[in-house]
Design an enzyme around this catalytic site. Structure first.
Site, short mmCIF file in Angstrom:
data_model
loop_
_atom_site.label_atom_id
_atom_site.label_comp_id
_atom_site.label_asym_id
_atom_site.label_seq_id
_atom_site.Cartn_x
_atom_site.Cartn_y
_atom_site.Cartn_z
N ALA A 129 -7.01 74.40 54.27
CA ALA A 129 -6.48 73.29 55.07
C ALA A 129 -6.57 71.95 54.35
O ALA A 129 -6.14 70.92 54.90
CB ALA A 129 -7.25 73.22 56.39
N THR A 132 -11.18 70.90 50.04
CA THR A 132 -11.66 70.35 48.77
C THR A 132 -11.27 68.88 48.66
O THR A 132 -12.07 68.03 48.23
CB THR A 132 -11.04 71.16 47.61
OG1 THR A 132 -11.22 72.55 47.89
CG2 THR A 132 -11.68 70.81 46.28
N TRP A 133 -10.06 68.60 49.04
CA TRP A 133 -9.54 67.23 49.02
C TRP A 133 -10.41 66.33 49.91
O TRP A 133 -10.83 65.24 49.52
CB TRP A 133 -8.11 67.28 49.54
CG TRP A 133 -7.22 66.17 49.15
CD1 TRP A 133 -7.50 65.14 48.29
CD2 TRP A 133 -5.87 65.96 49.61
NE1 TRP A 133 -6.41 64.32 48.18
CE2 TRP A 133 -5.40 64.80 48.97
CE3 TRP A 133 -5.02 66.65 50.47
CZ2 TRP A 133 -4.11 64.30 49.19
CZ3 TRP A 133 -3.75 66.16 50.69
CH2 TRP A 133 -3.30 65.01 50.06
N HIS A 204 -16.39 77.10 56.50
CA HIS A 204 -15.18 77.54 57.20
C HIS A 204 -15.54 78.22 58.52
O HIS A 204 -14.65 78.76 59.20
CB HIS A 204 -14.40 78.54 56.33
CG HIS A 204 -13.79 77.94 55.11
ND1 HIS A 204 -13.10 76.75 55.14
CD2 HIS A 204 -13.73 78.37 53.82
CE1 HIS A 204 -12.66 76.48 53.92
NE2 HIS A 204 -13.03 77.44 53.11
N ARG A 228 -4.40 72.03 58.87
CA ARG A 228 -3.11 72.02 58.15
C ARG A 228 -2.16 72.95 58.90
O ARG A 228 -2.60 73.93 59.53
CB ARG A 228 -3.34 72.54 56.73
CG ARG A 228 -2.15 72.47 55.81
CD ARG A 228 -2.52 73.06 54.44
NE ARG A 228 -1.50 72.76 53.45
CZ ARG A 228 -1.55 73.18 52.19
NH1 ARG A 228 -2.57 73.91 51.76
NH2 ARG A 228 -0.58 72.88 51.34
N TYR A 289 -4.10 67.60 57.01
CA TYR A 289 -3.63 67.61 55.62
C TYR A 289 -2.34 66.79 55.50
O TYR A 289 -2.16 66.02 54.56
CB TYR A 289 -3.38 69.07 55.20
CG TYR A 289 -2.88 69.28 53.79
CD1 TYR A 289 -3.77 69.56 52.75
CD2 TYR A 289 -1.52 69.23 53.50
CE1 TYR A 289 -3.31 69.77 51.45
CE2 TYR A 289 -1.05 69.43 52.21
CZ TYR A 289 -1.94 69.70 51.19
OH TYR A 289 -1.49 69.92 49.91
N LEU A 323 -7.99 60.85 43.98
CA LEU A 323 -7.70 61.99 44.86
C LEU A 323 -6.26 62.48 44.75
O LEU A 323 -5.86 63.40 45.46
CB LEU A 323 -7.96 61.60 46.33
CG LEU A 323 -9.40 61.27 46.70
CD1 LEU A 323 -9.47 60.77 48.15
CD2 LEU A 323 -10.32 62.49 46.55
#
Ligand code: PPS
Length: 391
Positions: A129, A132-133, A204, A228, A289, A323
């Site tokens: 989703a 990591t970002w 998660h 997302r 997202y 980013l």
């Protein structure tokens, strides 16, 4: 003694009314602490692991084991297409029947009872989703732009609570002495328990399987949930499962598993909606997202406000650049190339690809036909009808 069914592949224990044959001592080494080899060869069922007995998730039905000889199509697909060397079976847990590897049961009790800290920062998401970002964004903001510290691999500074339950290496390690696992892989729960504050924790796990202290509100860490749209999540998860988790089937079959709630951490919509309905709680921030893609600086400002940090516009621009997809794709601290390389080197998975793959909204259009898109859209509308959530 309570007996439950287990879901195994050839060469591993499986549900059978006949004595189990061809079950090697090595293939069952991970079960040593639960059941002796003699019992395995004469018993039709495996015993429930200790951790599951002690701590079924509260208000939940507890774990349900998936039988190896099930006629259910989802179970059959899982059995045939998604049983890599480090996955010994699956369970469905709790009222939403969340699918998890069998190995999760060894950790369920420790996760349920873990000591949460008010100073923790948690990123919770369904896989793929934008976790990591969001992790990198939250870490840099909360660590006051320590870009030097951000060179440390993300899994080390922002570990994944449910990493170890996903990968059961107990049968593999004796044959691969060169495979040295760091603690955040071999026992992610212990690693996190021993971290200094402020801790950064990725998971998660859906709301109902988070530690008791979070669910009951006795500890209030900052929790950022990122969601997302289902179609892009599914495509991204498909590639992820091929390169990192040993899925060996087609995309079509993968979509059946996704829609049927038969991939790890599924079902998808209850995962998202259980956080959506808590989005106004002061310690929860709900992100999408699609919004990070649309206006990253705006999401950076919102996240900074949530974390109690003041940023000037120069910092916002600097972080937005850090980013960007291009920068993250080439940043070894966050791009998981090392993990993919280890999988290839030890033949744990064979597919090619990158973790930082397309980084787009709408990438599903390249792989889904009109019928499949319509099916996902119908499913999305049905599930979101009573919420104000849109994608
Ligand atoms: S995981 O394994 O569940 O933690 O994966 P997760 O990080 O949630 O999701 C990976 C997808 O996020 C994309 N990604 C990005 N997109 C745009 N910009 C940036 N900076 C970025 N960083 C990660 C990544 O490419 C995966 O999506 P797909 O669609 O597969 O490209």
């Amino acid at each position: 003694m309570k007996c439950v069914q287990s879901y195994r592949r050839l060469g591993r224990p499986r549900v059978s009314s006949r004595p189990l044959r061809g079950v090697t001592r090595q293939a069952n080494s991970s079960l040593k602490h639960r059941i002796s080899i003699d019992q395995l060869e004469t018993c039709a069922f495996l015993t429930l692991p200790e951790s599951a007995k002690q701590c079924p998730p509260p208000g939940a039905m507890g774990p349900q084991f998936i039988p190896a000889d099930s006629n259910d199509e989802q179970d059959r697909l899982l059995n045939e297409l998604f049983m890599p060397p480090f996955r010994k079976g699956y369970v469905r847990v709790g009222p939403n029947k969340v699918l998890l590897p069998l190995y999760y049961l060894d950790y369920a009790g420790r996760i349920e009872d873990m000591e949460v800290r008010d100073s923790d920062v948690w990123i919770v998401s369904h896989p793929k989703a934008g976790t990591t970002w969001t992790q990198e964004m939250a870490w840099v903001i909360n660590q006051d732009f320590d870009f030097e510290g951000a060179k440390v691999p993300l899994p080390e500074r922002f570990p994944f609570l449910d990493h170890t339950p996903l990968f059961d290496y107990t049968d593999i390690l004796p044959n691969l002495p060169e495979l040295q696992l760091p603690l955040f892989v071999s026992d992610s729960v212990t690693y996190i328990n021993e971290m200094k504050s402020p801790r950064y924790i990725k998971t998660h796990l859906p709301w109902e399987l988070l530690p008791k202290q979070i669910r009951e509100g006795t500890k209030k860490p900052k929790i950022i949930y990122v969601a997302r749209n289902a179609k892009d999540t599914c495509v991204s998860y498909y590639h992820h499962c091929k390169i990192l988790e040993g899925y060996s089937g087609s995309f079509d079959n993968y979509c059946k598993l996704f829609l049927g709630g038969s991939l790890c951490f599924a079902p998808f919509w209850p995962h998202v909606l259980n956080f959506w309905k808590r989005r106004d709680e002061p310690n929860i921030l709900f992100l999408k997202y699609e919004d990070l893609k649309k206006d990253l600086p705006a999401v950076i400002r919102k996240t900074a406000a949530f974390l109690g940090k003041d940023l000037n516009e120069e910092q916002v621009d600097l972080l937005a650049e850090h980013l960007s997809f291009a920068r993250m794709k080439s940043n070894p601290a966050v791009n998981y190339e090392a993990a993919i390389e280890i999988n290839r080197r030890f033949n744990l998975t064979t597919a090619d690809g990158h973790f930082m793959r397309s980084g787009q909204v709408g990438n599903y259009k390249e792989v889904m036909g009109p019928e499949l898109i319509a099916e996902f859209d119908r499913w999305t509308q049905e599930n979101l009808a009573k919420s104000e959530l849109t994608f």
